[in-house]
Design a protein around this motif. Structure first.
Motif, short mmCIF file in Angstrom:
data_model
loop_
_atom_site.label_atom_id
_atom_site.label_comp_id
_atom_site.label_asym_id
_atom_site.label_seq_id
_atom_site.Cartn_x
_atom_site.Cartn_y
_atom_site.Cartn_z
N ARG A 1 21.71 -60.33 21.04
CA ARG A 1 21.90 -60.17 22.43
C ARG A 1 22.94 -59.16 22.90
NH1 ARG A 1 18.12 -61.98 25.11
NH2 ARG A 1 18.72 -61.99 27.47
N VAL A 2 24.17 -59.24 22.02
CA VAL A 2 25.17 -58.83 22.03
C VAL A 2 25.34 -57.72 21.05
CG1 VAL A 2 27.72 -58.53 22.44
CG2 VAL A 2 26.23 -60.10 23.98
N LEU A 3 25.77 -56.64 20.31
CA LEU A 3 25.34 -55.41 19.70
C LEU A 3 27.72 -55.02 18.94
CD1 LEU A 3 22.38 -54.01 18.74
CD2 LEU A 3 23.20 -56.48 17.97
N PRO A 4 27.88 -54.77 18.20
CA PRO A 4 28.75 -54.20 18.18
C PRO A 4 28.38 -52.49 18.01
CG PRO A 4 28.77 -55.27 16.25
CD PRO A 4 27.82 -56.19 17.21
N THR A 5 29.30 -51.64 18.74
CA THR A 5 28.73 -50.37 18.08
C THR A 5 28.53 -50.05 17.27
OG1 THR A 5 31.40 -49.73 20.31
CG2 THR A 5 30.02 -48.20 18.86
N SER A 6 28.65 -50.35 16.01
CA SER A 6 28.32 -49.75 14.63
C SER A 6 26.58 -50.20 14.80
CB SER A 6 28.76 -50.41 14.04
OG SER A 6 29.06 -51.36 13.43
N ALA A 7 26.32 -51.64 15.10
CA ALA A 7 24.96 -52.41 14.71
C ALA A 7 24.30 -51.15 15.78
CB ALA A 7 24.81 -52.97 14.65
N HIS B 1 24.35 -48.23 16.90
CA HIS B 1 23.96 -46.47 16.51
C HIS B 1 23.22 -46.89 15.14
CE1 HIS B 1 27.99 -45.46 18.49
NE2 HIS B 1 27.17 -45.23 19.77
N GLU B 2 23.26 -47.81 14.36
CA GLU B 2 22.42 -47.71 13.04
C GLU B 2 21.50 -47.72 13.42
OE1 GLU B 2 22.46 -50.03 8.74
OE2 GLU B 2 23.89 -50.25 10.55
#
Length: 506
Positions: free
Chosen positions: A63-69, A71-72
């Motif tokens: 439910r919380v995603l880092p920026t790289s994940a 965008h991917e």
């Protein structure tokens, strides 16, 4: 104009209408129409945005995603939608910034984190819940909802009745009912809910649970608003006479003393009560193990299995937010920043008073012999930066001849297989198994596709299951043959690979 015509028509027909009620509701709806959740529902590309946000943030534990994940995954989703003919000219990074500015996403930079993280905003999550319920409509009046309302009304009437005799009569009726049920069980007359009614109640509980989890976003926003309001009161207060300032100096947690803080503390105490928490977890485990639960879909069963842990995760986040706000408020008051804010506010007020005093002598269109030099800087988020692409820089095409090697390709492949886990082969095995069944555990995958790298294959399957599988509270026994030819067995957490999340394997 239409509202006035409608009201006039009703009055001519002798029907009484409350103009204040209509005007008030119209004003509230007009204000709500400008909210991010309403704008998301009526956006031109609402199906695209809602579909992407739902898959990104509402499926599984991510439910919380880092920026790289983020965008991917969004790149893959946009590619699939473009293949269907959707007009999506922008890059995933541009869409993320657009959705962030629209108020559908929330961005944060946690401590000790290497990059920003994104999650659904309160309005974005609310819009998704509205659409989800429209896709899965419930019946107009279910038996479980009616029973729930009746029980609430009866409990409210009993709890507010000050008559001792009325309370005694109610308790005696309840005791008689319990005694009758005990006698029936002892005599072997046990009645259970029909599977259809049991599934109905389970889905009603899931729906109310989703609403409860959604409330945490509003609680966090409310605490943020309270924190901003208290800071404004501290800065705009007069010296040390302000009540809020005095409480902060005395070490009182003023955020916890607000109505929202007291309500959340009561909920926190109830959820973290060891006895109630144990009963709740055991009840969830028993419900999922019942026969009727097999008729629920994977998402509903997954929600029930993770309901308690998700509640604890959300309450922990709110508790951390509340504590951090209280701590930052204390630090703000005791730092030079507080004094500097007050000094700036005092200077602004003096400037405003000076400008007001010049109104009689200076006209609005009068040119002043004064030049104001201002400085500016372009500030961008890290997520808006683009990595350097070496392929765009032409390199030297000249190549030198290398000495021939006597190593065989088979030896190189064998060395690679011994040195690292062949994740690509493991994903291929999972796809092969899920082509025959809708879900499979690690042991079932190993039964069809034996571990080619021994324990390394088992570890690889567990890593893939943690990231892309469905977790349960149970365990299973896995069996594999090692590279030395010896069969081994181990106890591992029970995960399920499902077709619904097959696309995450890439």
């Amino acid at each position: 104009m239409l509202d006035c015509f409608w009201l006039g028509s009703l009055k001519r027909e002798g029907i009484s209408v409350s103009q204040e009620g209509v005007i008030g509701l119209y004003s509230d709806l007009s204000e709500l129409r400008e909210s991010p959740r309403w704008k998301l529902l009526r956006a031109d590309k609402a199906p695209v945005v809602l579909a992407c946000l739902s898959v990104l943030f509402s499926v599984g534990p991510d439910r919380v995603l880092p920026t790289s994940a983020l965008h991917e995954r969004l790149t893959r989703q946009i590619g699939l939608l473009r293949s269907l003919g959707c007009d999506l000219p922008q890059t995933p990074q541009q869409y993320v910034i657009e959705w962030l500015n629209a108020g559908w996403l929330r961005r944060d930079f946690p401590d000790e984190s290497a990059e920003e993280v994104f999650e659904l905003s309160t309005d974005g999550a609310e819009a998704l819940r509205v659409v989800t319920r429209m896709l899965r409509p419930r019946s107009a009046a279910t038996e479980s909802r009616l029973a729930s309302v009746l029980r609430l009304i009866q409990d409210l009437a009993a709890a507010t009745n000050a008559s001792p005799q009325a309370r005694i009569d109610r308790l005696l009726e309840e005791r008689a009912r319990i005694d009758e049920e005990i006698d029936a069980v002892r005599s072997g007359r046990i009645t259970t809910l029909e599977p259809q009614r049991a599934r109905e109640r389970a889905r009603e509980a899931i729906m109310q649970g989703e609403d409860l989890i959604g409330d945490f976003d509003r609680v966090r926003d409310e605490f943020s608003a309270i924190n901003q309001r208290l800071r404004r009161e501290l800065v705009e207060g007069d010296g040390s006479k302000g009540e809020v300032l005095a409480n902060v100096f005395d070490g009182i947690d003023v955020i916890r003393q607000t109505e929202a803080g007291k309500a959340f503390d009561a909920f926190w105490r109830l959820l973290t009560n060891p006895v109630e928490a144990a009963r709740f977890e055991e009840a969830l485990r028993q419900v999922v193990a019942r026969a009727f639960a097999s008729e629920l879909d994977n998402e509903e069963r997954r929600f029930l299995l993770r309901f308690k842990s998700r509640l604890l995760e959300q309450t922990n986040k709110i508790n951390v937010v509340q504590s951090s706000f209280a701590s930052s408020l204390q630090s703000f008051v005791r730092s030079r920043e507080f004094s500097e804010h007050r000094r700036i506010l005092r200077l602004l007020r003096e400037a405003q008073q000076g400008a007001l005093s010049l109104i009689p002598s200076v006209k609005l269109n009068q040119r002043l012999d004064f030049q104001l030099d201002r400085t500016s800087a372009a500030v961008k988020s890290v997520s808006q930066w683009y990595l350097h692409d070496p392929s765009k820089t032409a390199g030297s095409a000249q190549m030198e001849d290398a000495q021939a090697s006597d190593a065989r390709i088979e030896d190189i492949q064998a060395h690679i297989r011994r040195s690292e886990i062949d994740v690509r082969s493991l994903k291929r095995h999972i796809r092969h198994v899920l082509a025959e069944v809708s879900q499979a555990s690690i042991s079932q995958v190993l039964h069809v596709c034996p571990a080619e790298q021994g324990l390394g294959s088992v570890i690889g399957y567990i890593q893939l299951a943690v990231r892309h599988g469905v977790a349960t509270q149970q365990r299973e026994s896995v069996r594999w043959q090692g590279l030395d030819g010896i069969w081994r067995r181990a106890d591992a957490p029970l995960f399920y690979f499902t077709r619904e999340r097959l696309h995450e394997l890439g």
